[in-house]
Design an enzyme around this catalytic site. Sequence first.
Site, PDB file in Angstrom:
ATOM      1  N   GLY A 178      -4.787   5.715  -0.548  1.00  0.00           N
ATOM      2  CA  GLY A 178      -4.226   4.884  -1.612  1.00  0.00           C
ATOM      3  C   GLY A 178      -4.905   3.529  -1.731  1.00  0.00           C
ATOM      4  N   LYS A 233       6.978  -2.370  -2.053  1.00  0.00           N
ATOM      5  CA  LYS A 233       8.430  -2.267  -1.834  1.00  0.00           C
ATOM      6  C   LYS A 233       8.796  -1.620  -0.511  1.00  0.00           C
ATOM      7  CE  LYS A 233      10.971  -1.006  -5.473  1.00  0.00           C
ATOM      8  NZ  LYS A 233      11.328  -0.024  -6.515  1.00  0.00           N
ATOM      9  N   ARG A 256     -13.919  10.337  -2.787  1.00  0.00           N
ATOM     10  CA  ARG A 256     -13.346  11.689  -2.703  1.00  0.00           C
ATOM     11  C   ARG A 256     -14.387  12.768  -3.010  1.00  0.00           C
ATOM     12  NH1 ARG A 256      -7.396  10.666  -5.451  1.00  0.00           N
ATOM     13  NH2 ARG A 256      -6.319  10.266  -3.474  1.00  0.00           N
ATOM     14  N   GLY A 313      -0.285   9.391  -0.960  1.00  0.00           N
ATOM     15  CA  GLY A 313       1.052  10.005  -0.902  1.00  0.00           C
ATOM     16  C   GLY A 313       1.129  11.081   0.169  1.00  0.00           C
TER      17      GLY A 313
HETATM   18  P1  AMP Z   1       2.020   0.187  -2.575  1.00  0.00           P
HETATM   19  O1  AMP Z   1       1.614   1.051  -3.725  1.00  0.00           O
HETATM   20  O2  AMP Z   1       3.471   0.120  -2.321  1.00  0.00           O
HETATM   21  O3  AMP Z   1       1.186   0.469  -1.334  1.00  0.00           O
HETATM   22  O4  AMP Z   1       1.664  -1.296  -3.026  1.00  0.00           O
HETATM   23  C1  AMP Z   1       0.364  -1.754  -3.209  1.00  0.00           C
HETATM   24  C2  AMP Z   1       0.439  -2.988  -4.032  1.00  0.00           C
HETATM   25  O5  AMP Z   1       1.181  -3.951  -3.348  1.00  0.00           O
HETATM   26  C3  AMP Z   1      -0.913  -3.622  -4.324  1.00  0.00           C
HETATM   27  O6  AMP Z   1      -1.212  -3.476  -5.689  1.00  0.00           O
HETATM   28  C4  AMP Z   1      -0.702  -5.086  -3.961  1.00  0.00           C
HETATM   29  O7  AMP Z   1      -1.145  -5.975  -4.948  1.00  0.00           O
HETATM   30  C5  AMP Z   1       0.802  -5.204  -3.845  1.00  0.00           C
HETATM   31  N1  AMP Z   1       1.180  -6.311  -2.975  1.00  0.00           N
HETATM   32  C6  AMP Z   1       0.721  -6.582  -1.747  1.00  0.00           C
HETATM   33  N2  AMP Z   1       1.250  -7.717  -1.285  1.00  0.00           N
HETATM   34  C7  AMP Z   1       2.069  -8.185  -2.232  1.00  0.00           C
HETATM   35  C8  AMP Z   1       2.909  -9.335  -2.348  1.00  0.00           C
HETATM   36  N3  AMP Z   1       3.006 -10.219  -1.335  1.00  0.00           N
HETATM   37  N4  AMP Z   1       3.632  -9.493  -3.463  1.00  0.00           N
HETATM   38  C9  AMP Z   1       3.541  -8.599  -4.463  1.00  0.00           C
HETATM   39  N5  AMP Z   1       2.775  -7.484  -4.417  1.00  0.00           N
HETATM   40  C10 AMP Z   1       2.039  -7.293  -3.318  1.00  0.00           C
END
Ligand code: AMP
Length: 389
Positions: free
Chosen positions: A347, A197, A34, A370
């Site tokens: 991110g 999620k 950044r 975000g």
């Molecule tokens: P997000 O902030 O929603 O983009 O999520 C990113 C996070 O998702 C990272 O820290 C990854 O470790 C996690 N992640 C990716 N794949 C999986 C998985 N199969 N099970 C659990 N966490 C995951």
Amino acid sequence: MKTIEDINIQGKKVIIRCDFNVPIKNGVIADDNRIKESLKTIKYALEKNAKVILMSHLGRVESEEDKTKNTLLPVAKRLEELLGKKVNFIPKTRDVEKELEQINFGEIALLENTRHEDFPVKKESKNDEELAKHWASLANVFINDAFGTSHRAHASNVGIASNLPSAFGFLVKKELEMLDKLEESKKPLTVILGGAKVSDKITLIENLLKKADYILIGGGMANTFVKAMGHEVGKSLVDDESLEFCKRILSEKSNKLIIPIDFRVATEISENSTSEIYDRENLSENSICLDIGPKTEALFIEYLEKSNTVVWNGPVGMFELENFAKGTKNIAEFLSKSNIKTIIGGGDTAAAVIKMGFKDSFAHISTGGGASIEMLEGKMLPGIEIIKK
Ligand code: AMP
């Protein structure tokens, strides 16, 4: 789009709101992407002999301890190295008129973390009017170059912009051009979605289904889709509240949604977990799906090969663990070697591909996780709208 080139900054006092919210561990900056991305705007302002007043937030400030911890001093030092020019760090967020008087035109000041104004009373994050006016009084022109915070209406972006002639910096311009015009990008457009999620990304998925030709689902969110298809996913991360949503869009848009057919699976989550490969039909009650499997990689690559533009948001596996970084790495490697125009949506995905050494291989790596998601969701970003108006 009004940019720094469309506003007179010659010999003026210019506040540039940067996004210097970088990961710092024990005073060492872990990723300076950044900071590097902000250099173009800063250099341009210096060429115009402006008195450059830099502002940024860094992390959250909810206690006195956070103030000590979240200081921009390491950023001042790194910026100085990158520019080869003195950066006058002012360890205050307000009442800096005297300090600024000591700084000549063609020189740089960096104020302390704007979020120090969030404790004991939240002022920066609440877009406090008095604070915004005070900051605006320090300069003649405001440049917003902090794309990563433009989805928030804070005093240091929307507040100052409401009180001064304003324009975008080169970084924000580049981000907007990449994301704003996605619809005009060459088709087919494929989106890779990963991360933890589904619920965080429901609006995103619905909006992208209107624009994209294919959506490849990986990461933790894939588990919820696989469960919604009726398969056992064992102890994998599942977002149960999104199961109905997944069932609905699978039935409505099955031709566009590409769901993993196999996984790299663990029986516990730790640094030492070994990975075994299972087809999605063969998962057991003990399975923890932590990455897409090789058949899925091949399937994803089949779709990517058909694409002219790719947007990637969210790692396809738990890339922080070496054994479960393969999917993300192999997809990144394939894209980096291809001619497909690839936009990385900030991110974790940005962190993952930069860590894996693919930083210079993509058309664009967004500095705002975000903010880029909200733009792709079709939302208005207050930090952008105030200047467009
Ligand atoms: P997000 O902030 O929603 O983009 O999520 C990113 C996070 O998702 C990272 O820290 C990854 O470790 C996690 N992640 C990716 N794949 C999986 C998985 N199969 N099970 C659990 N966490 C995951």
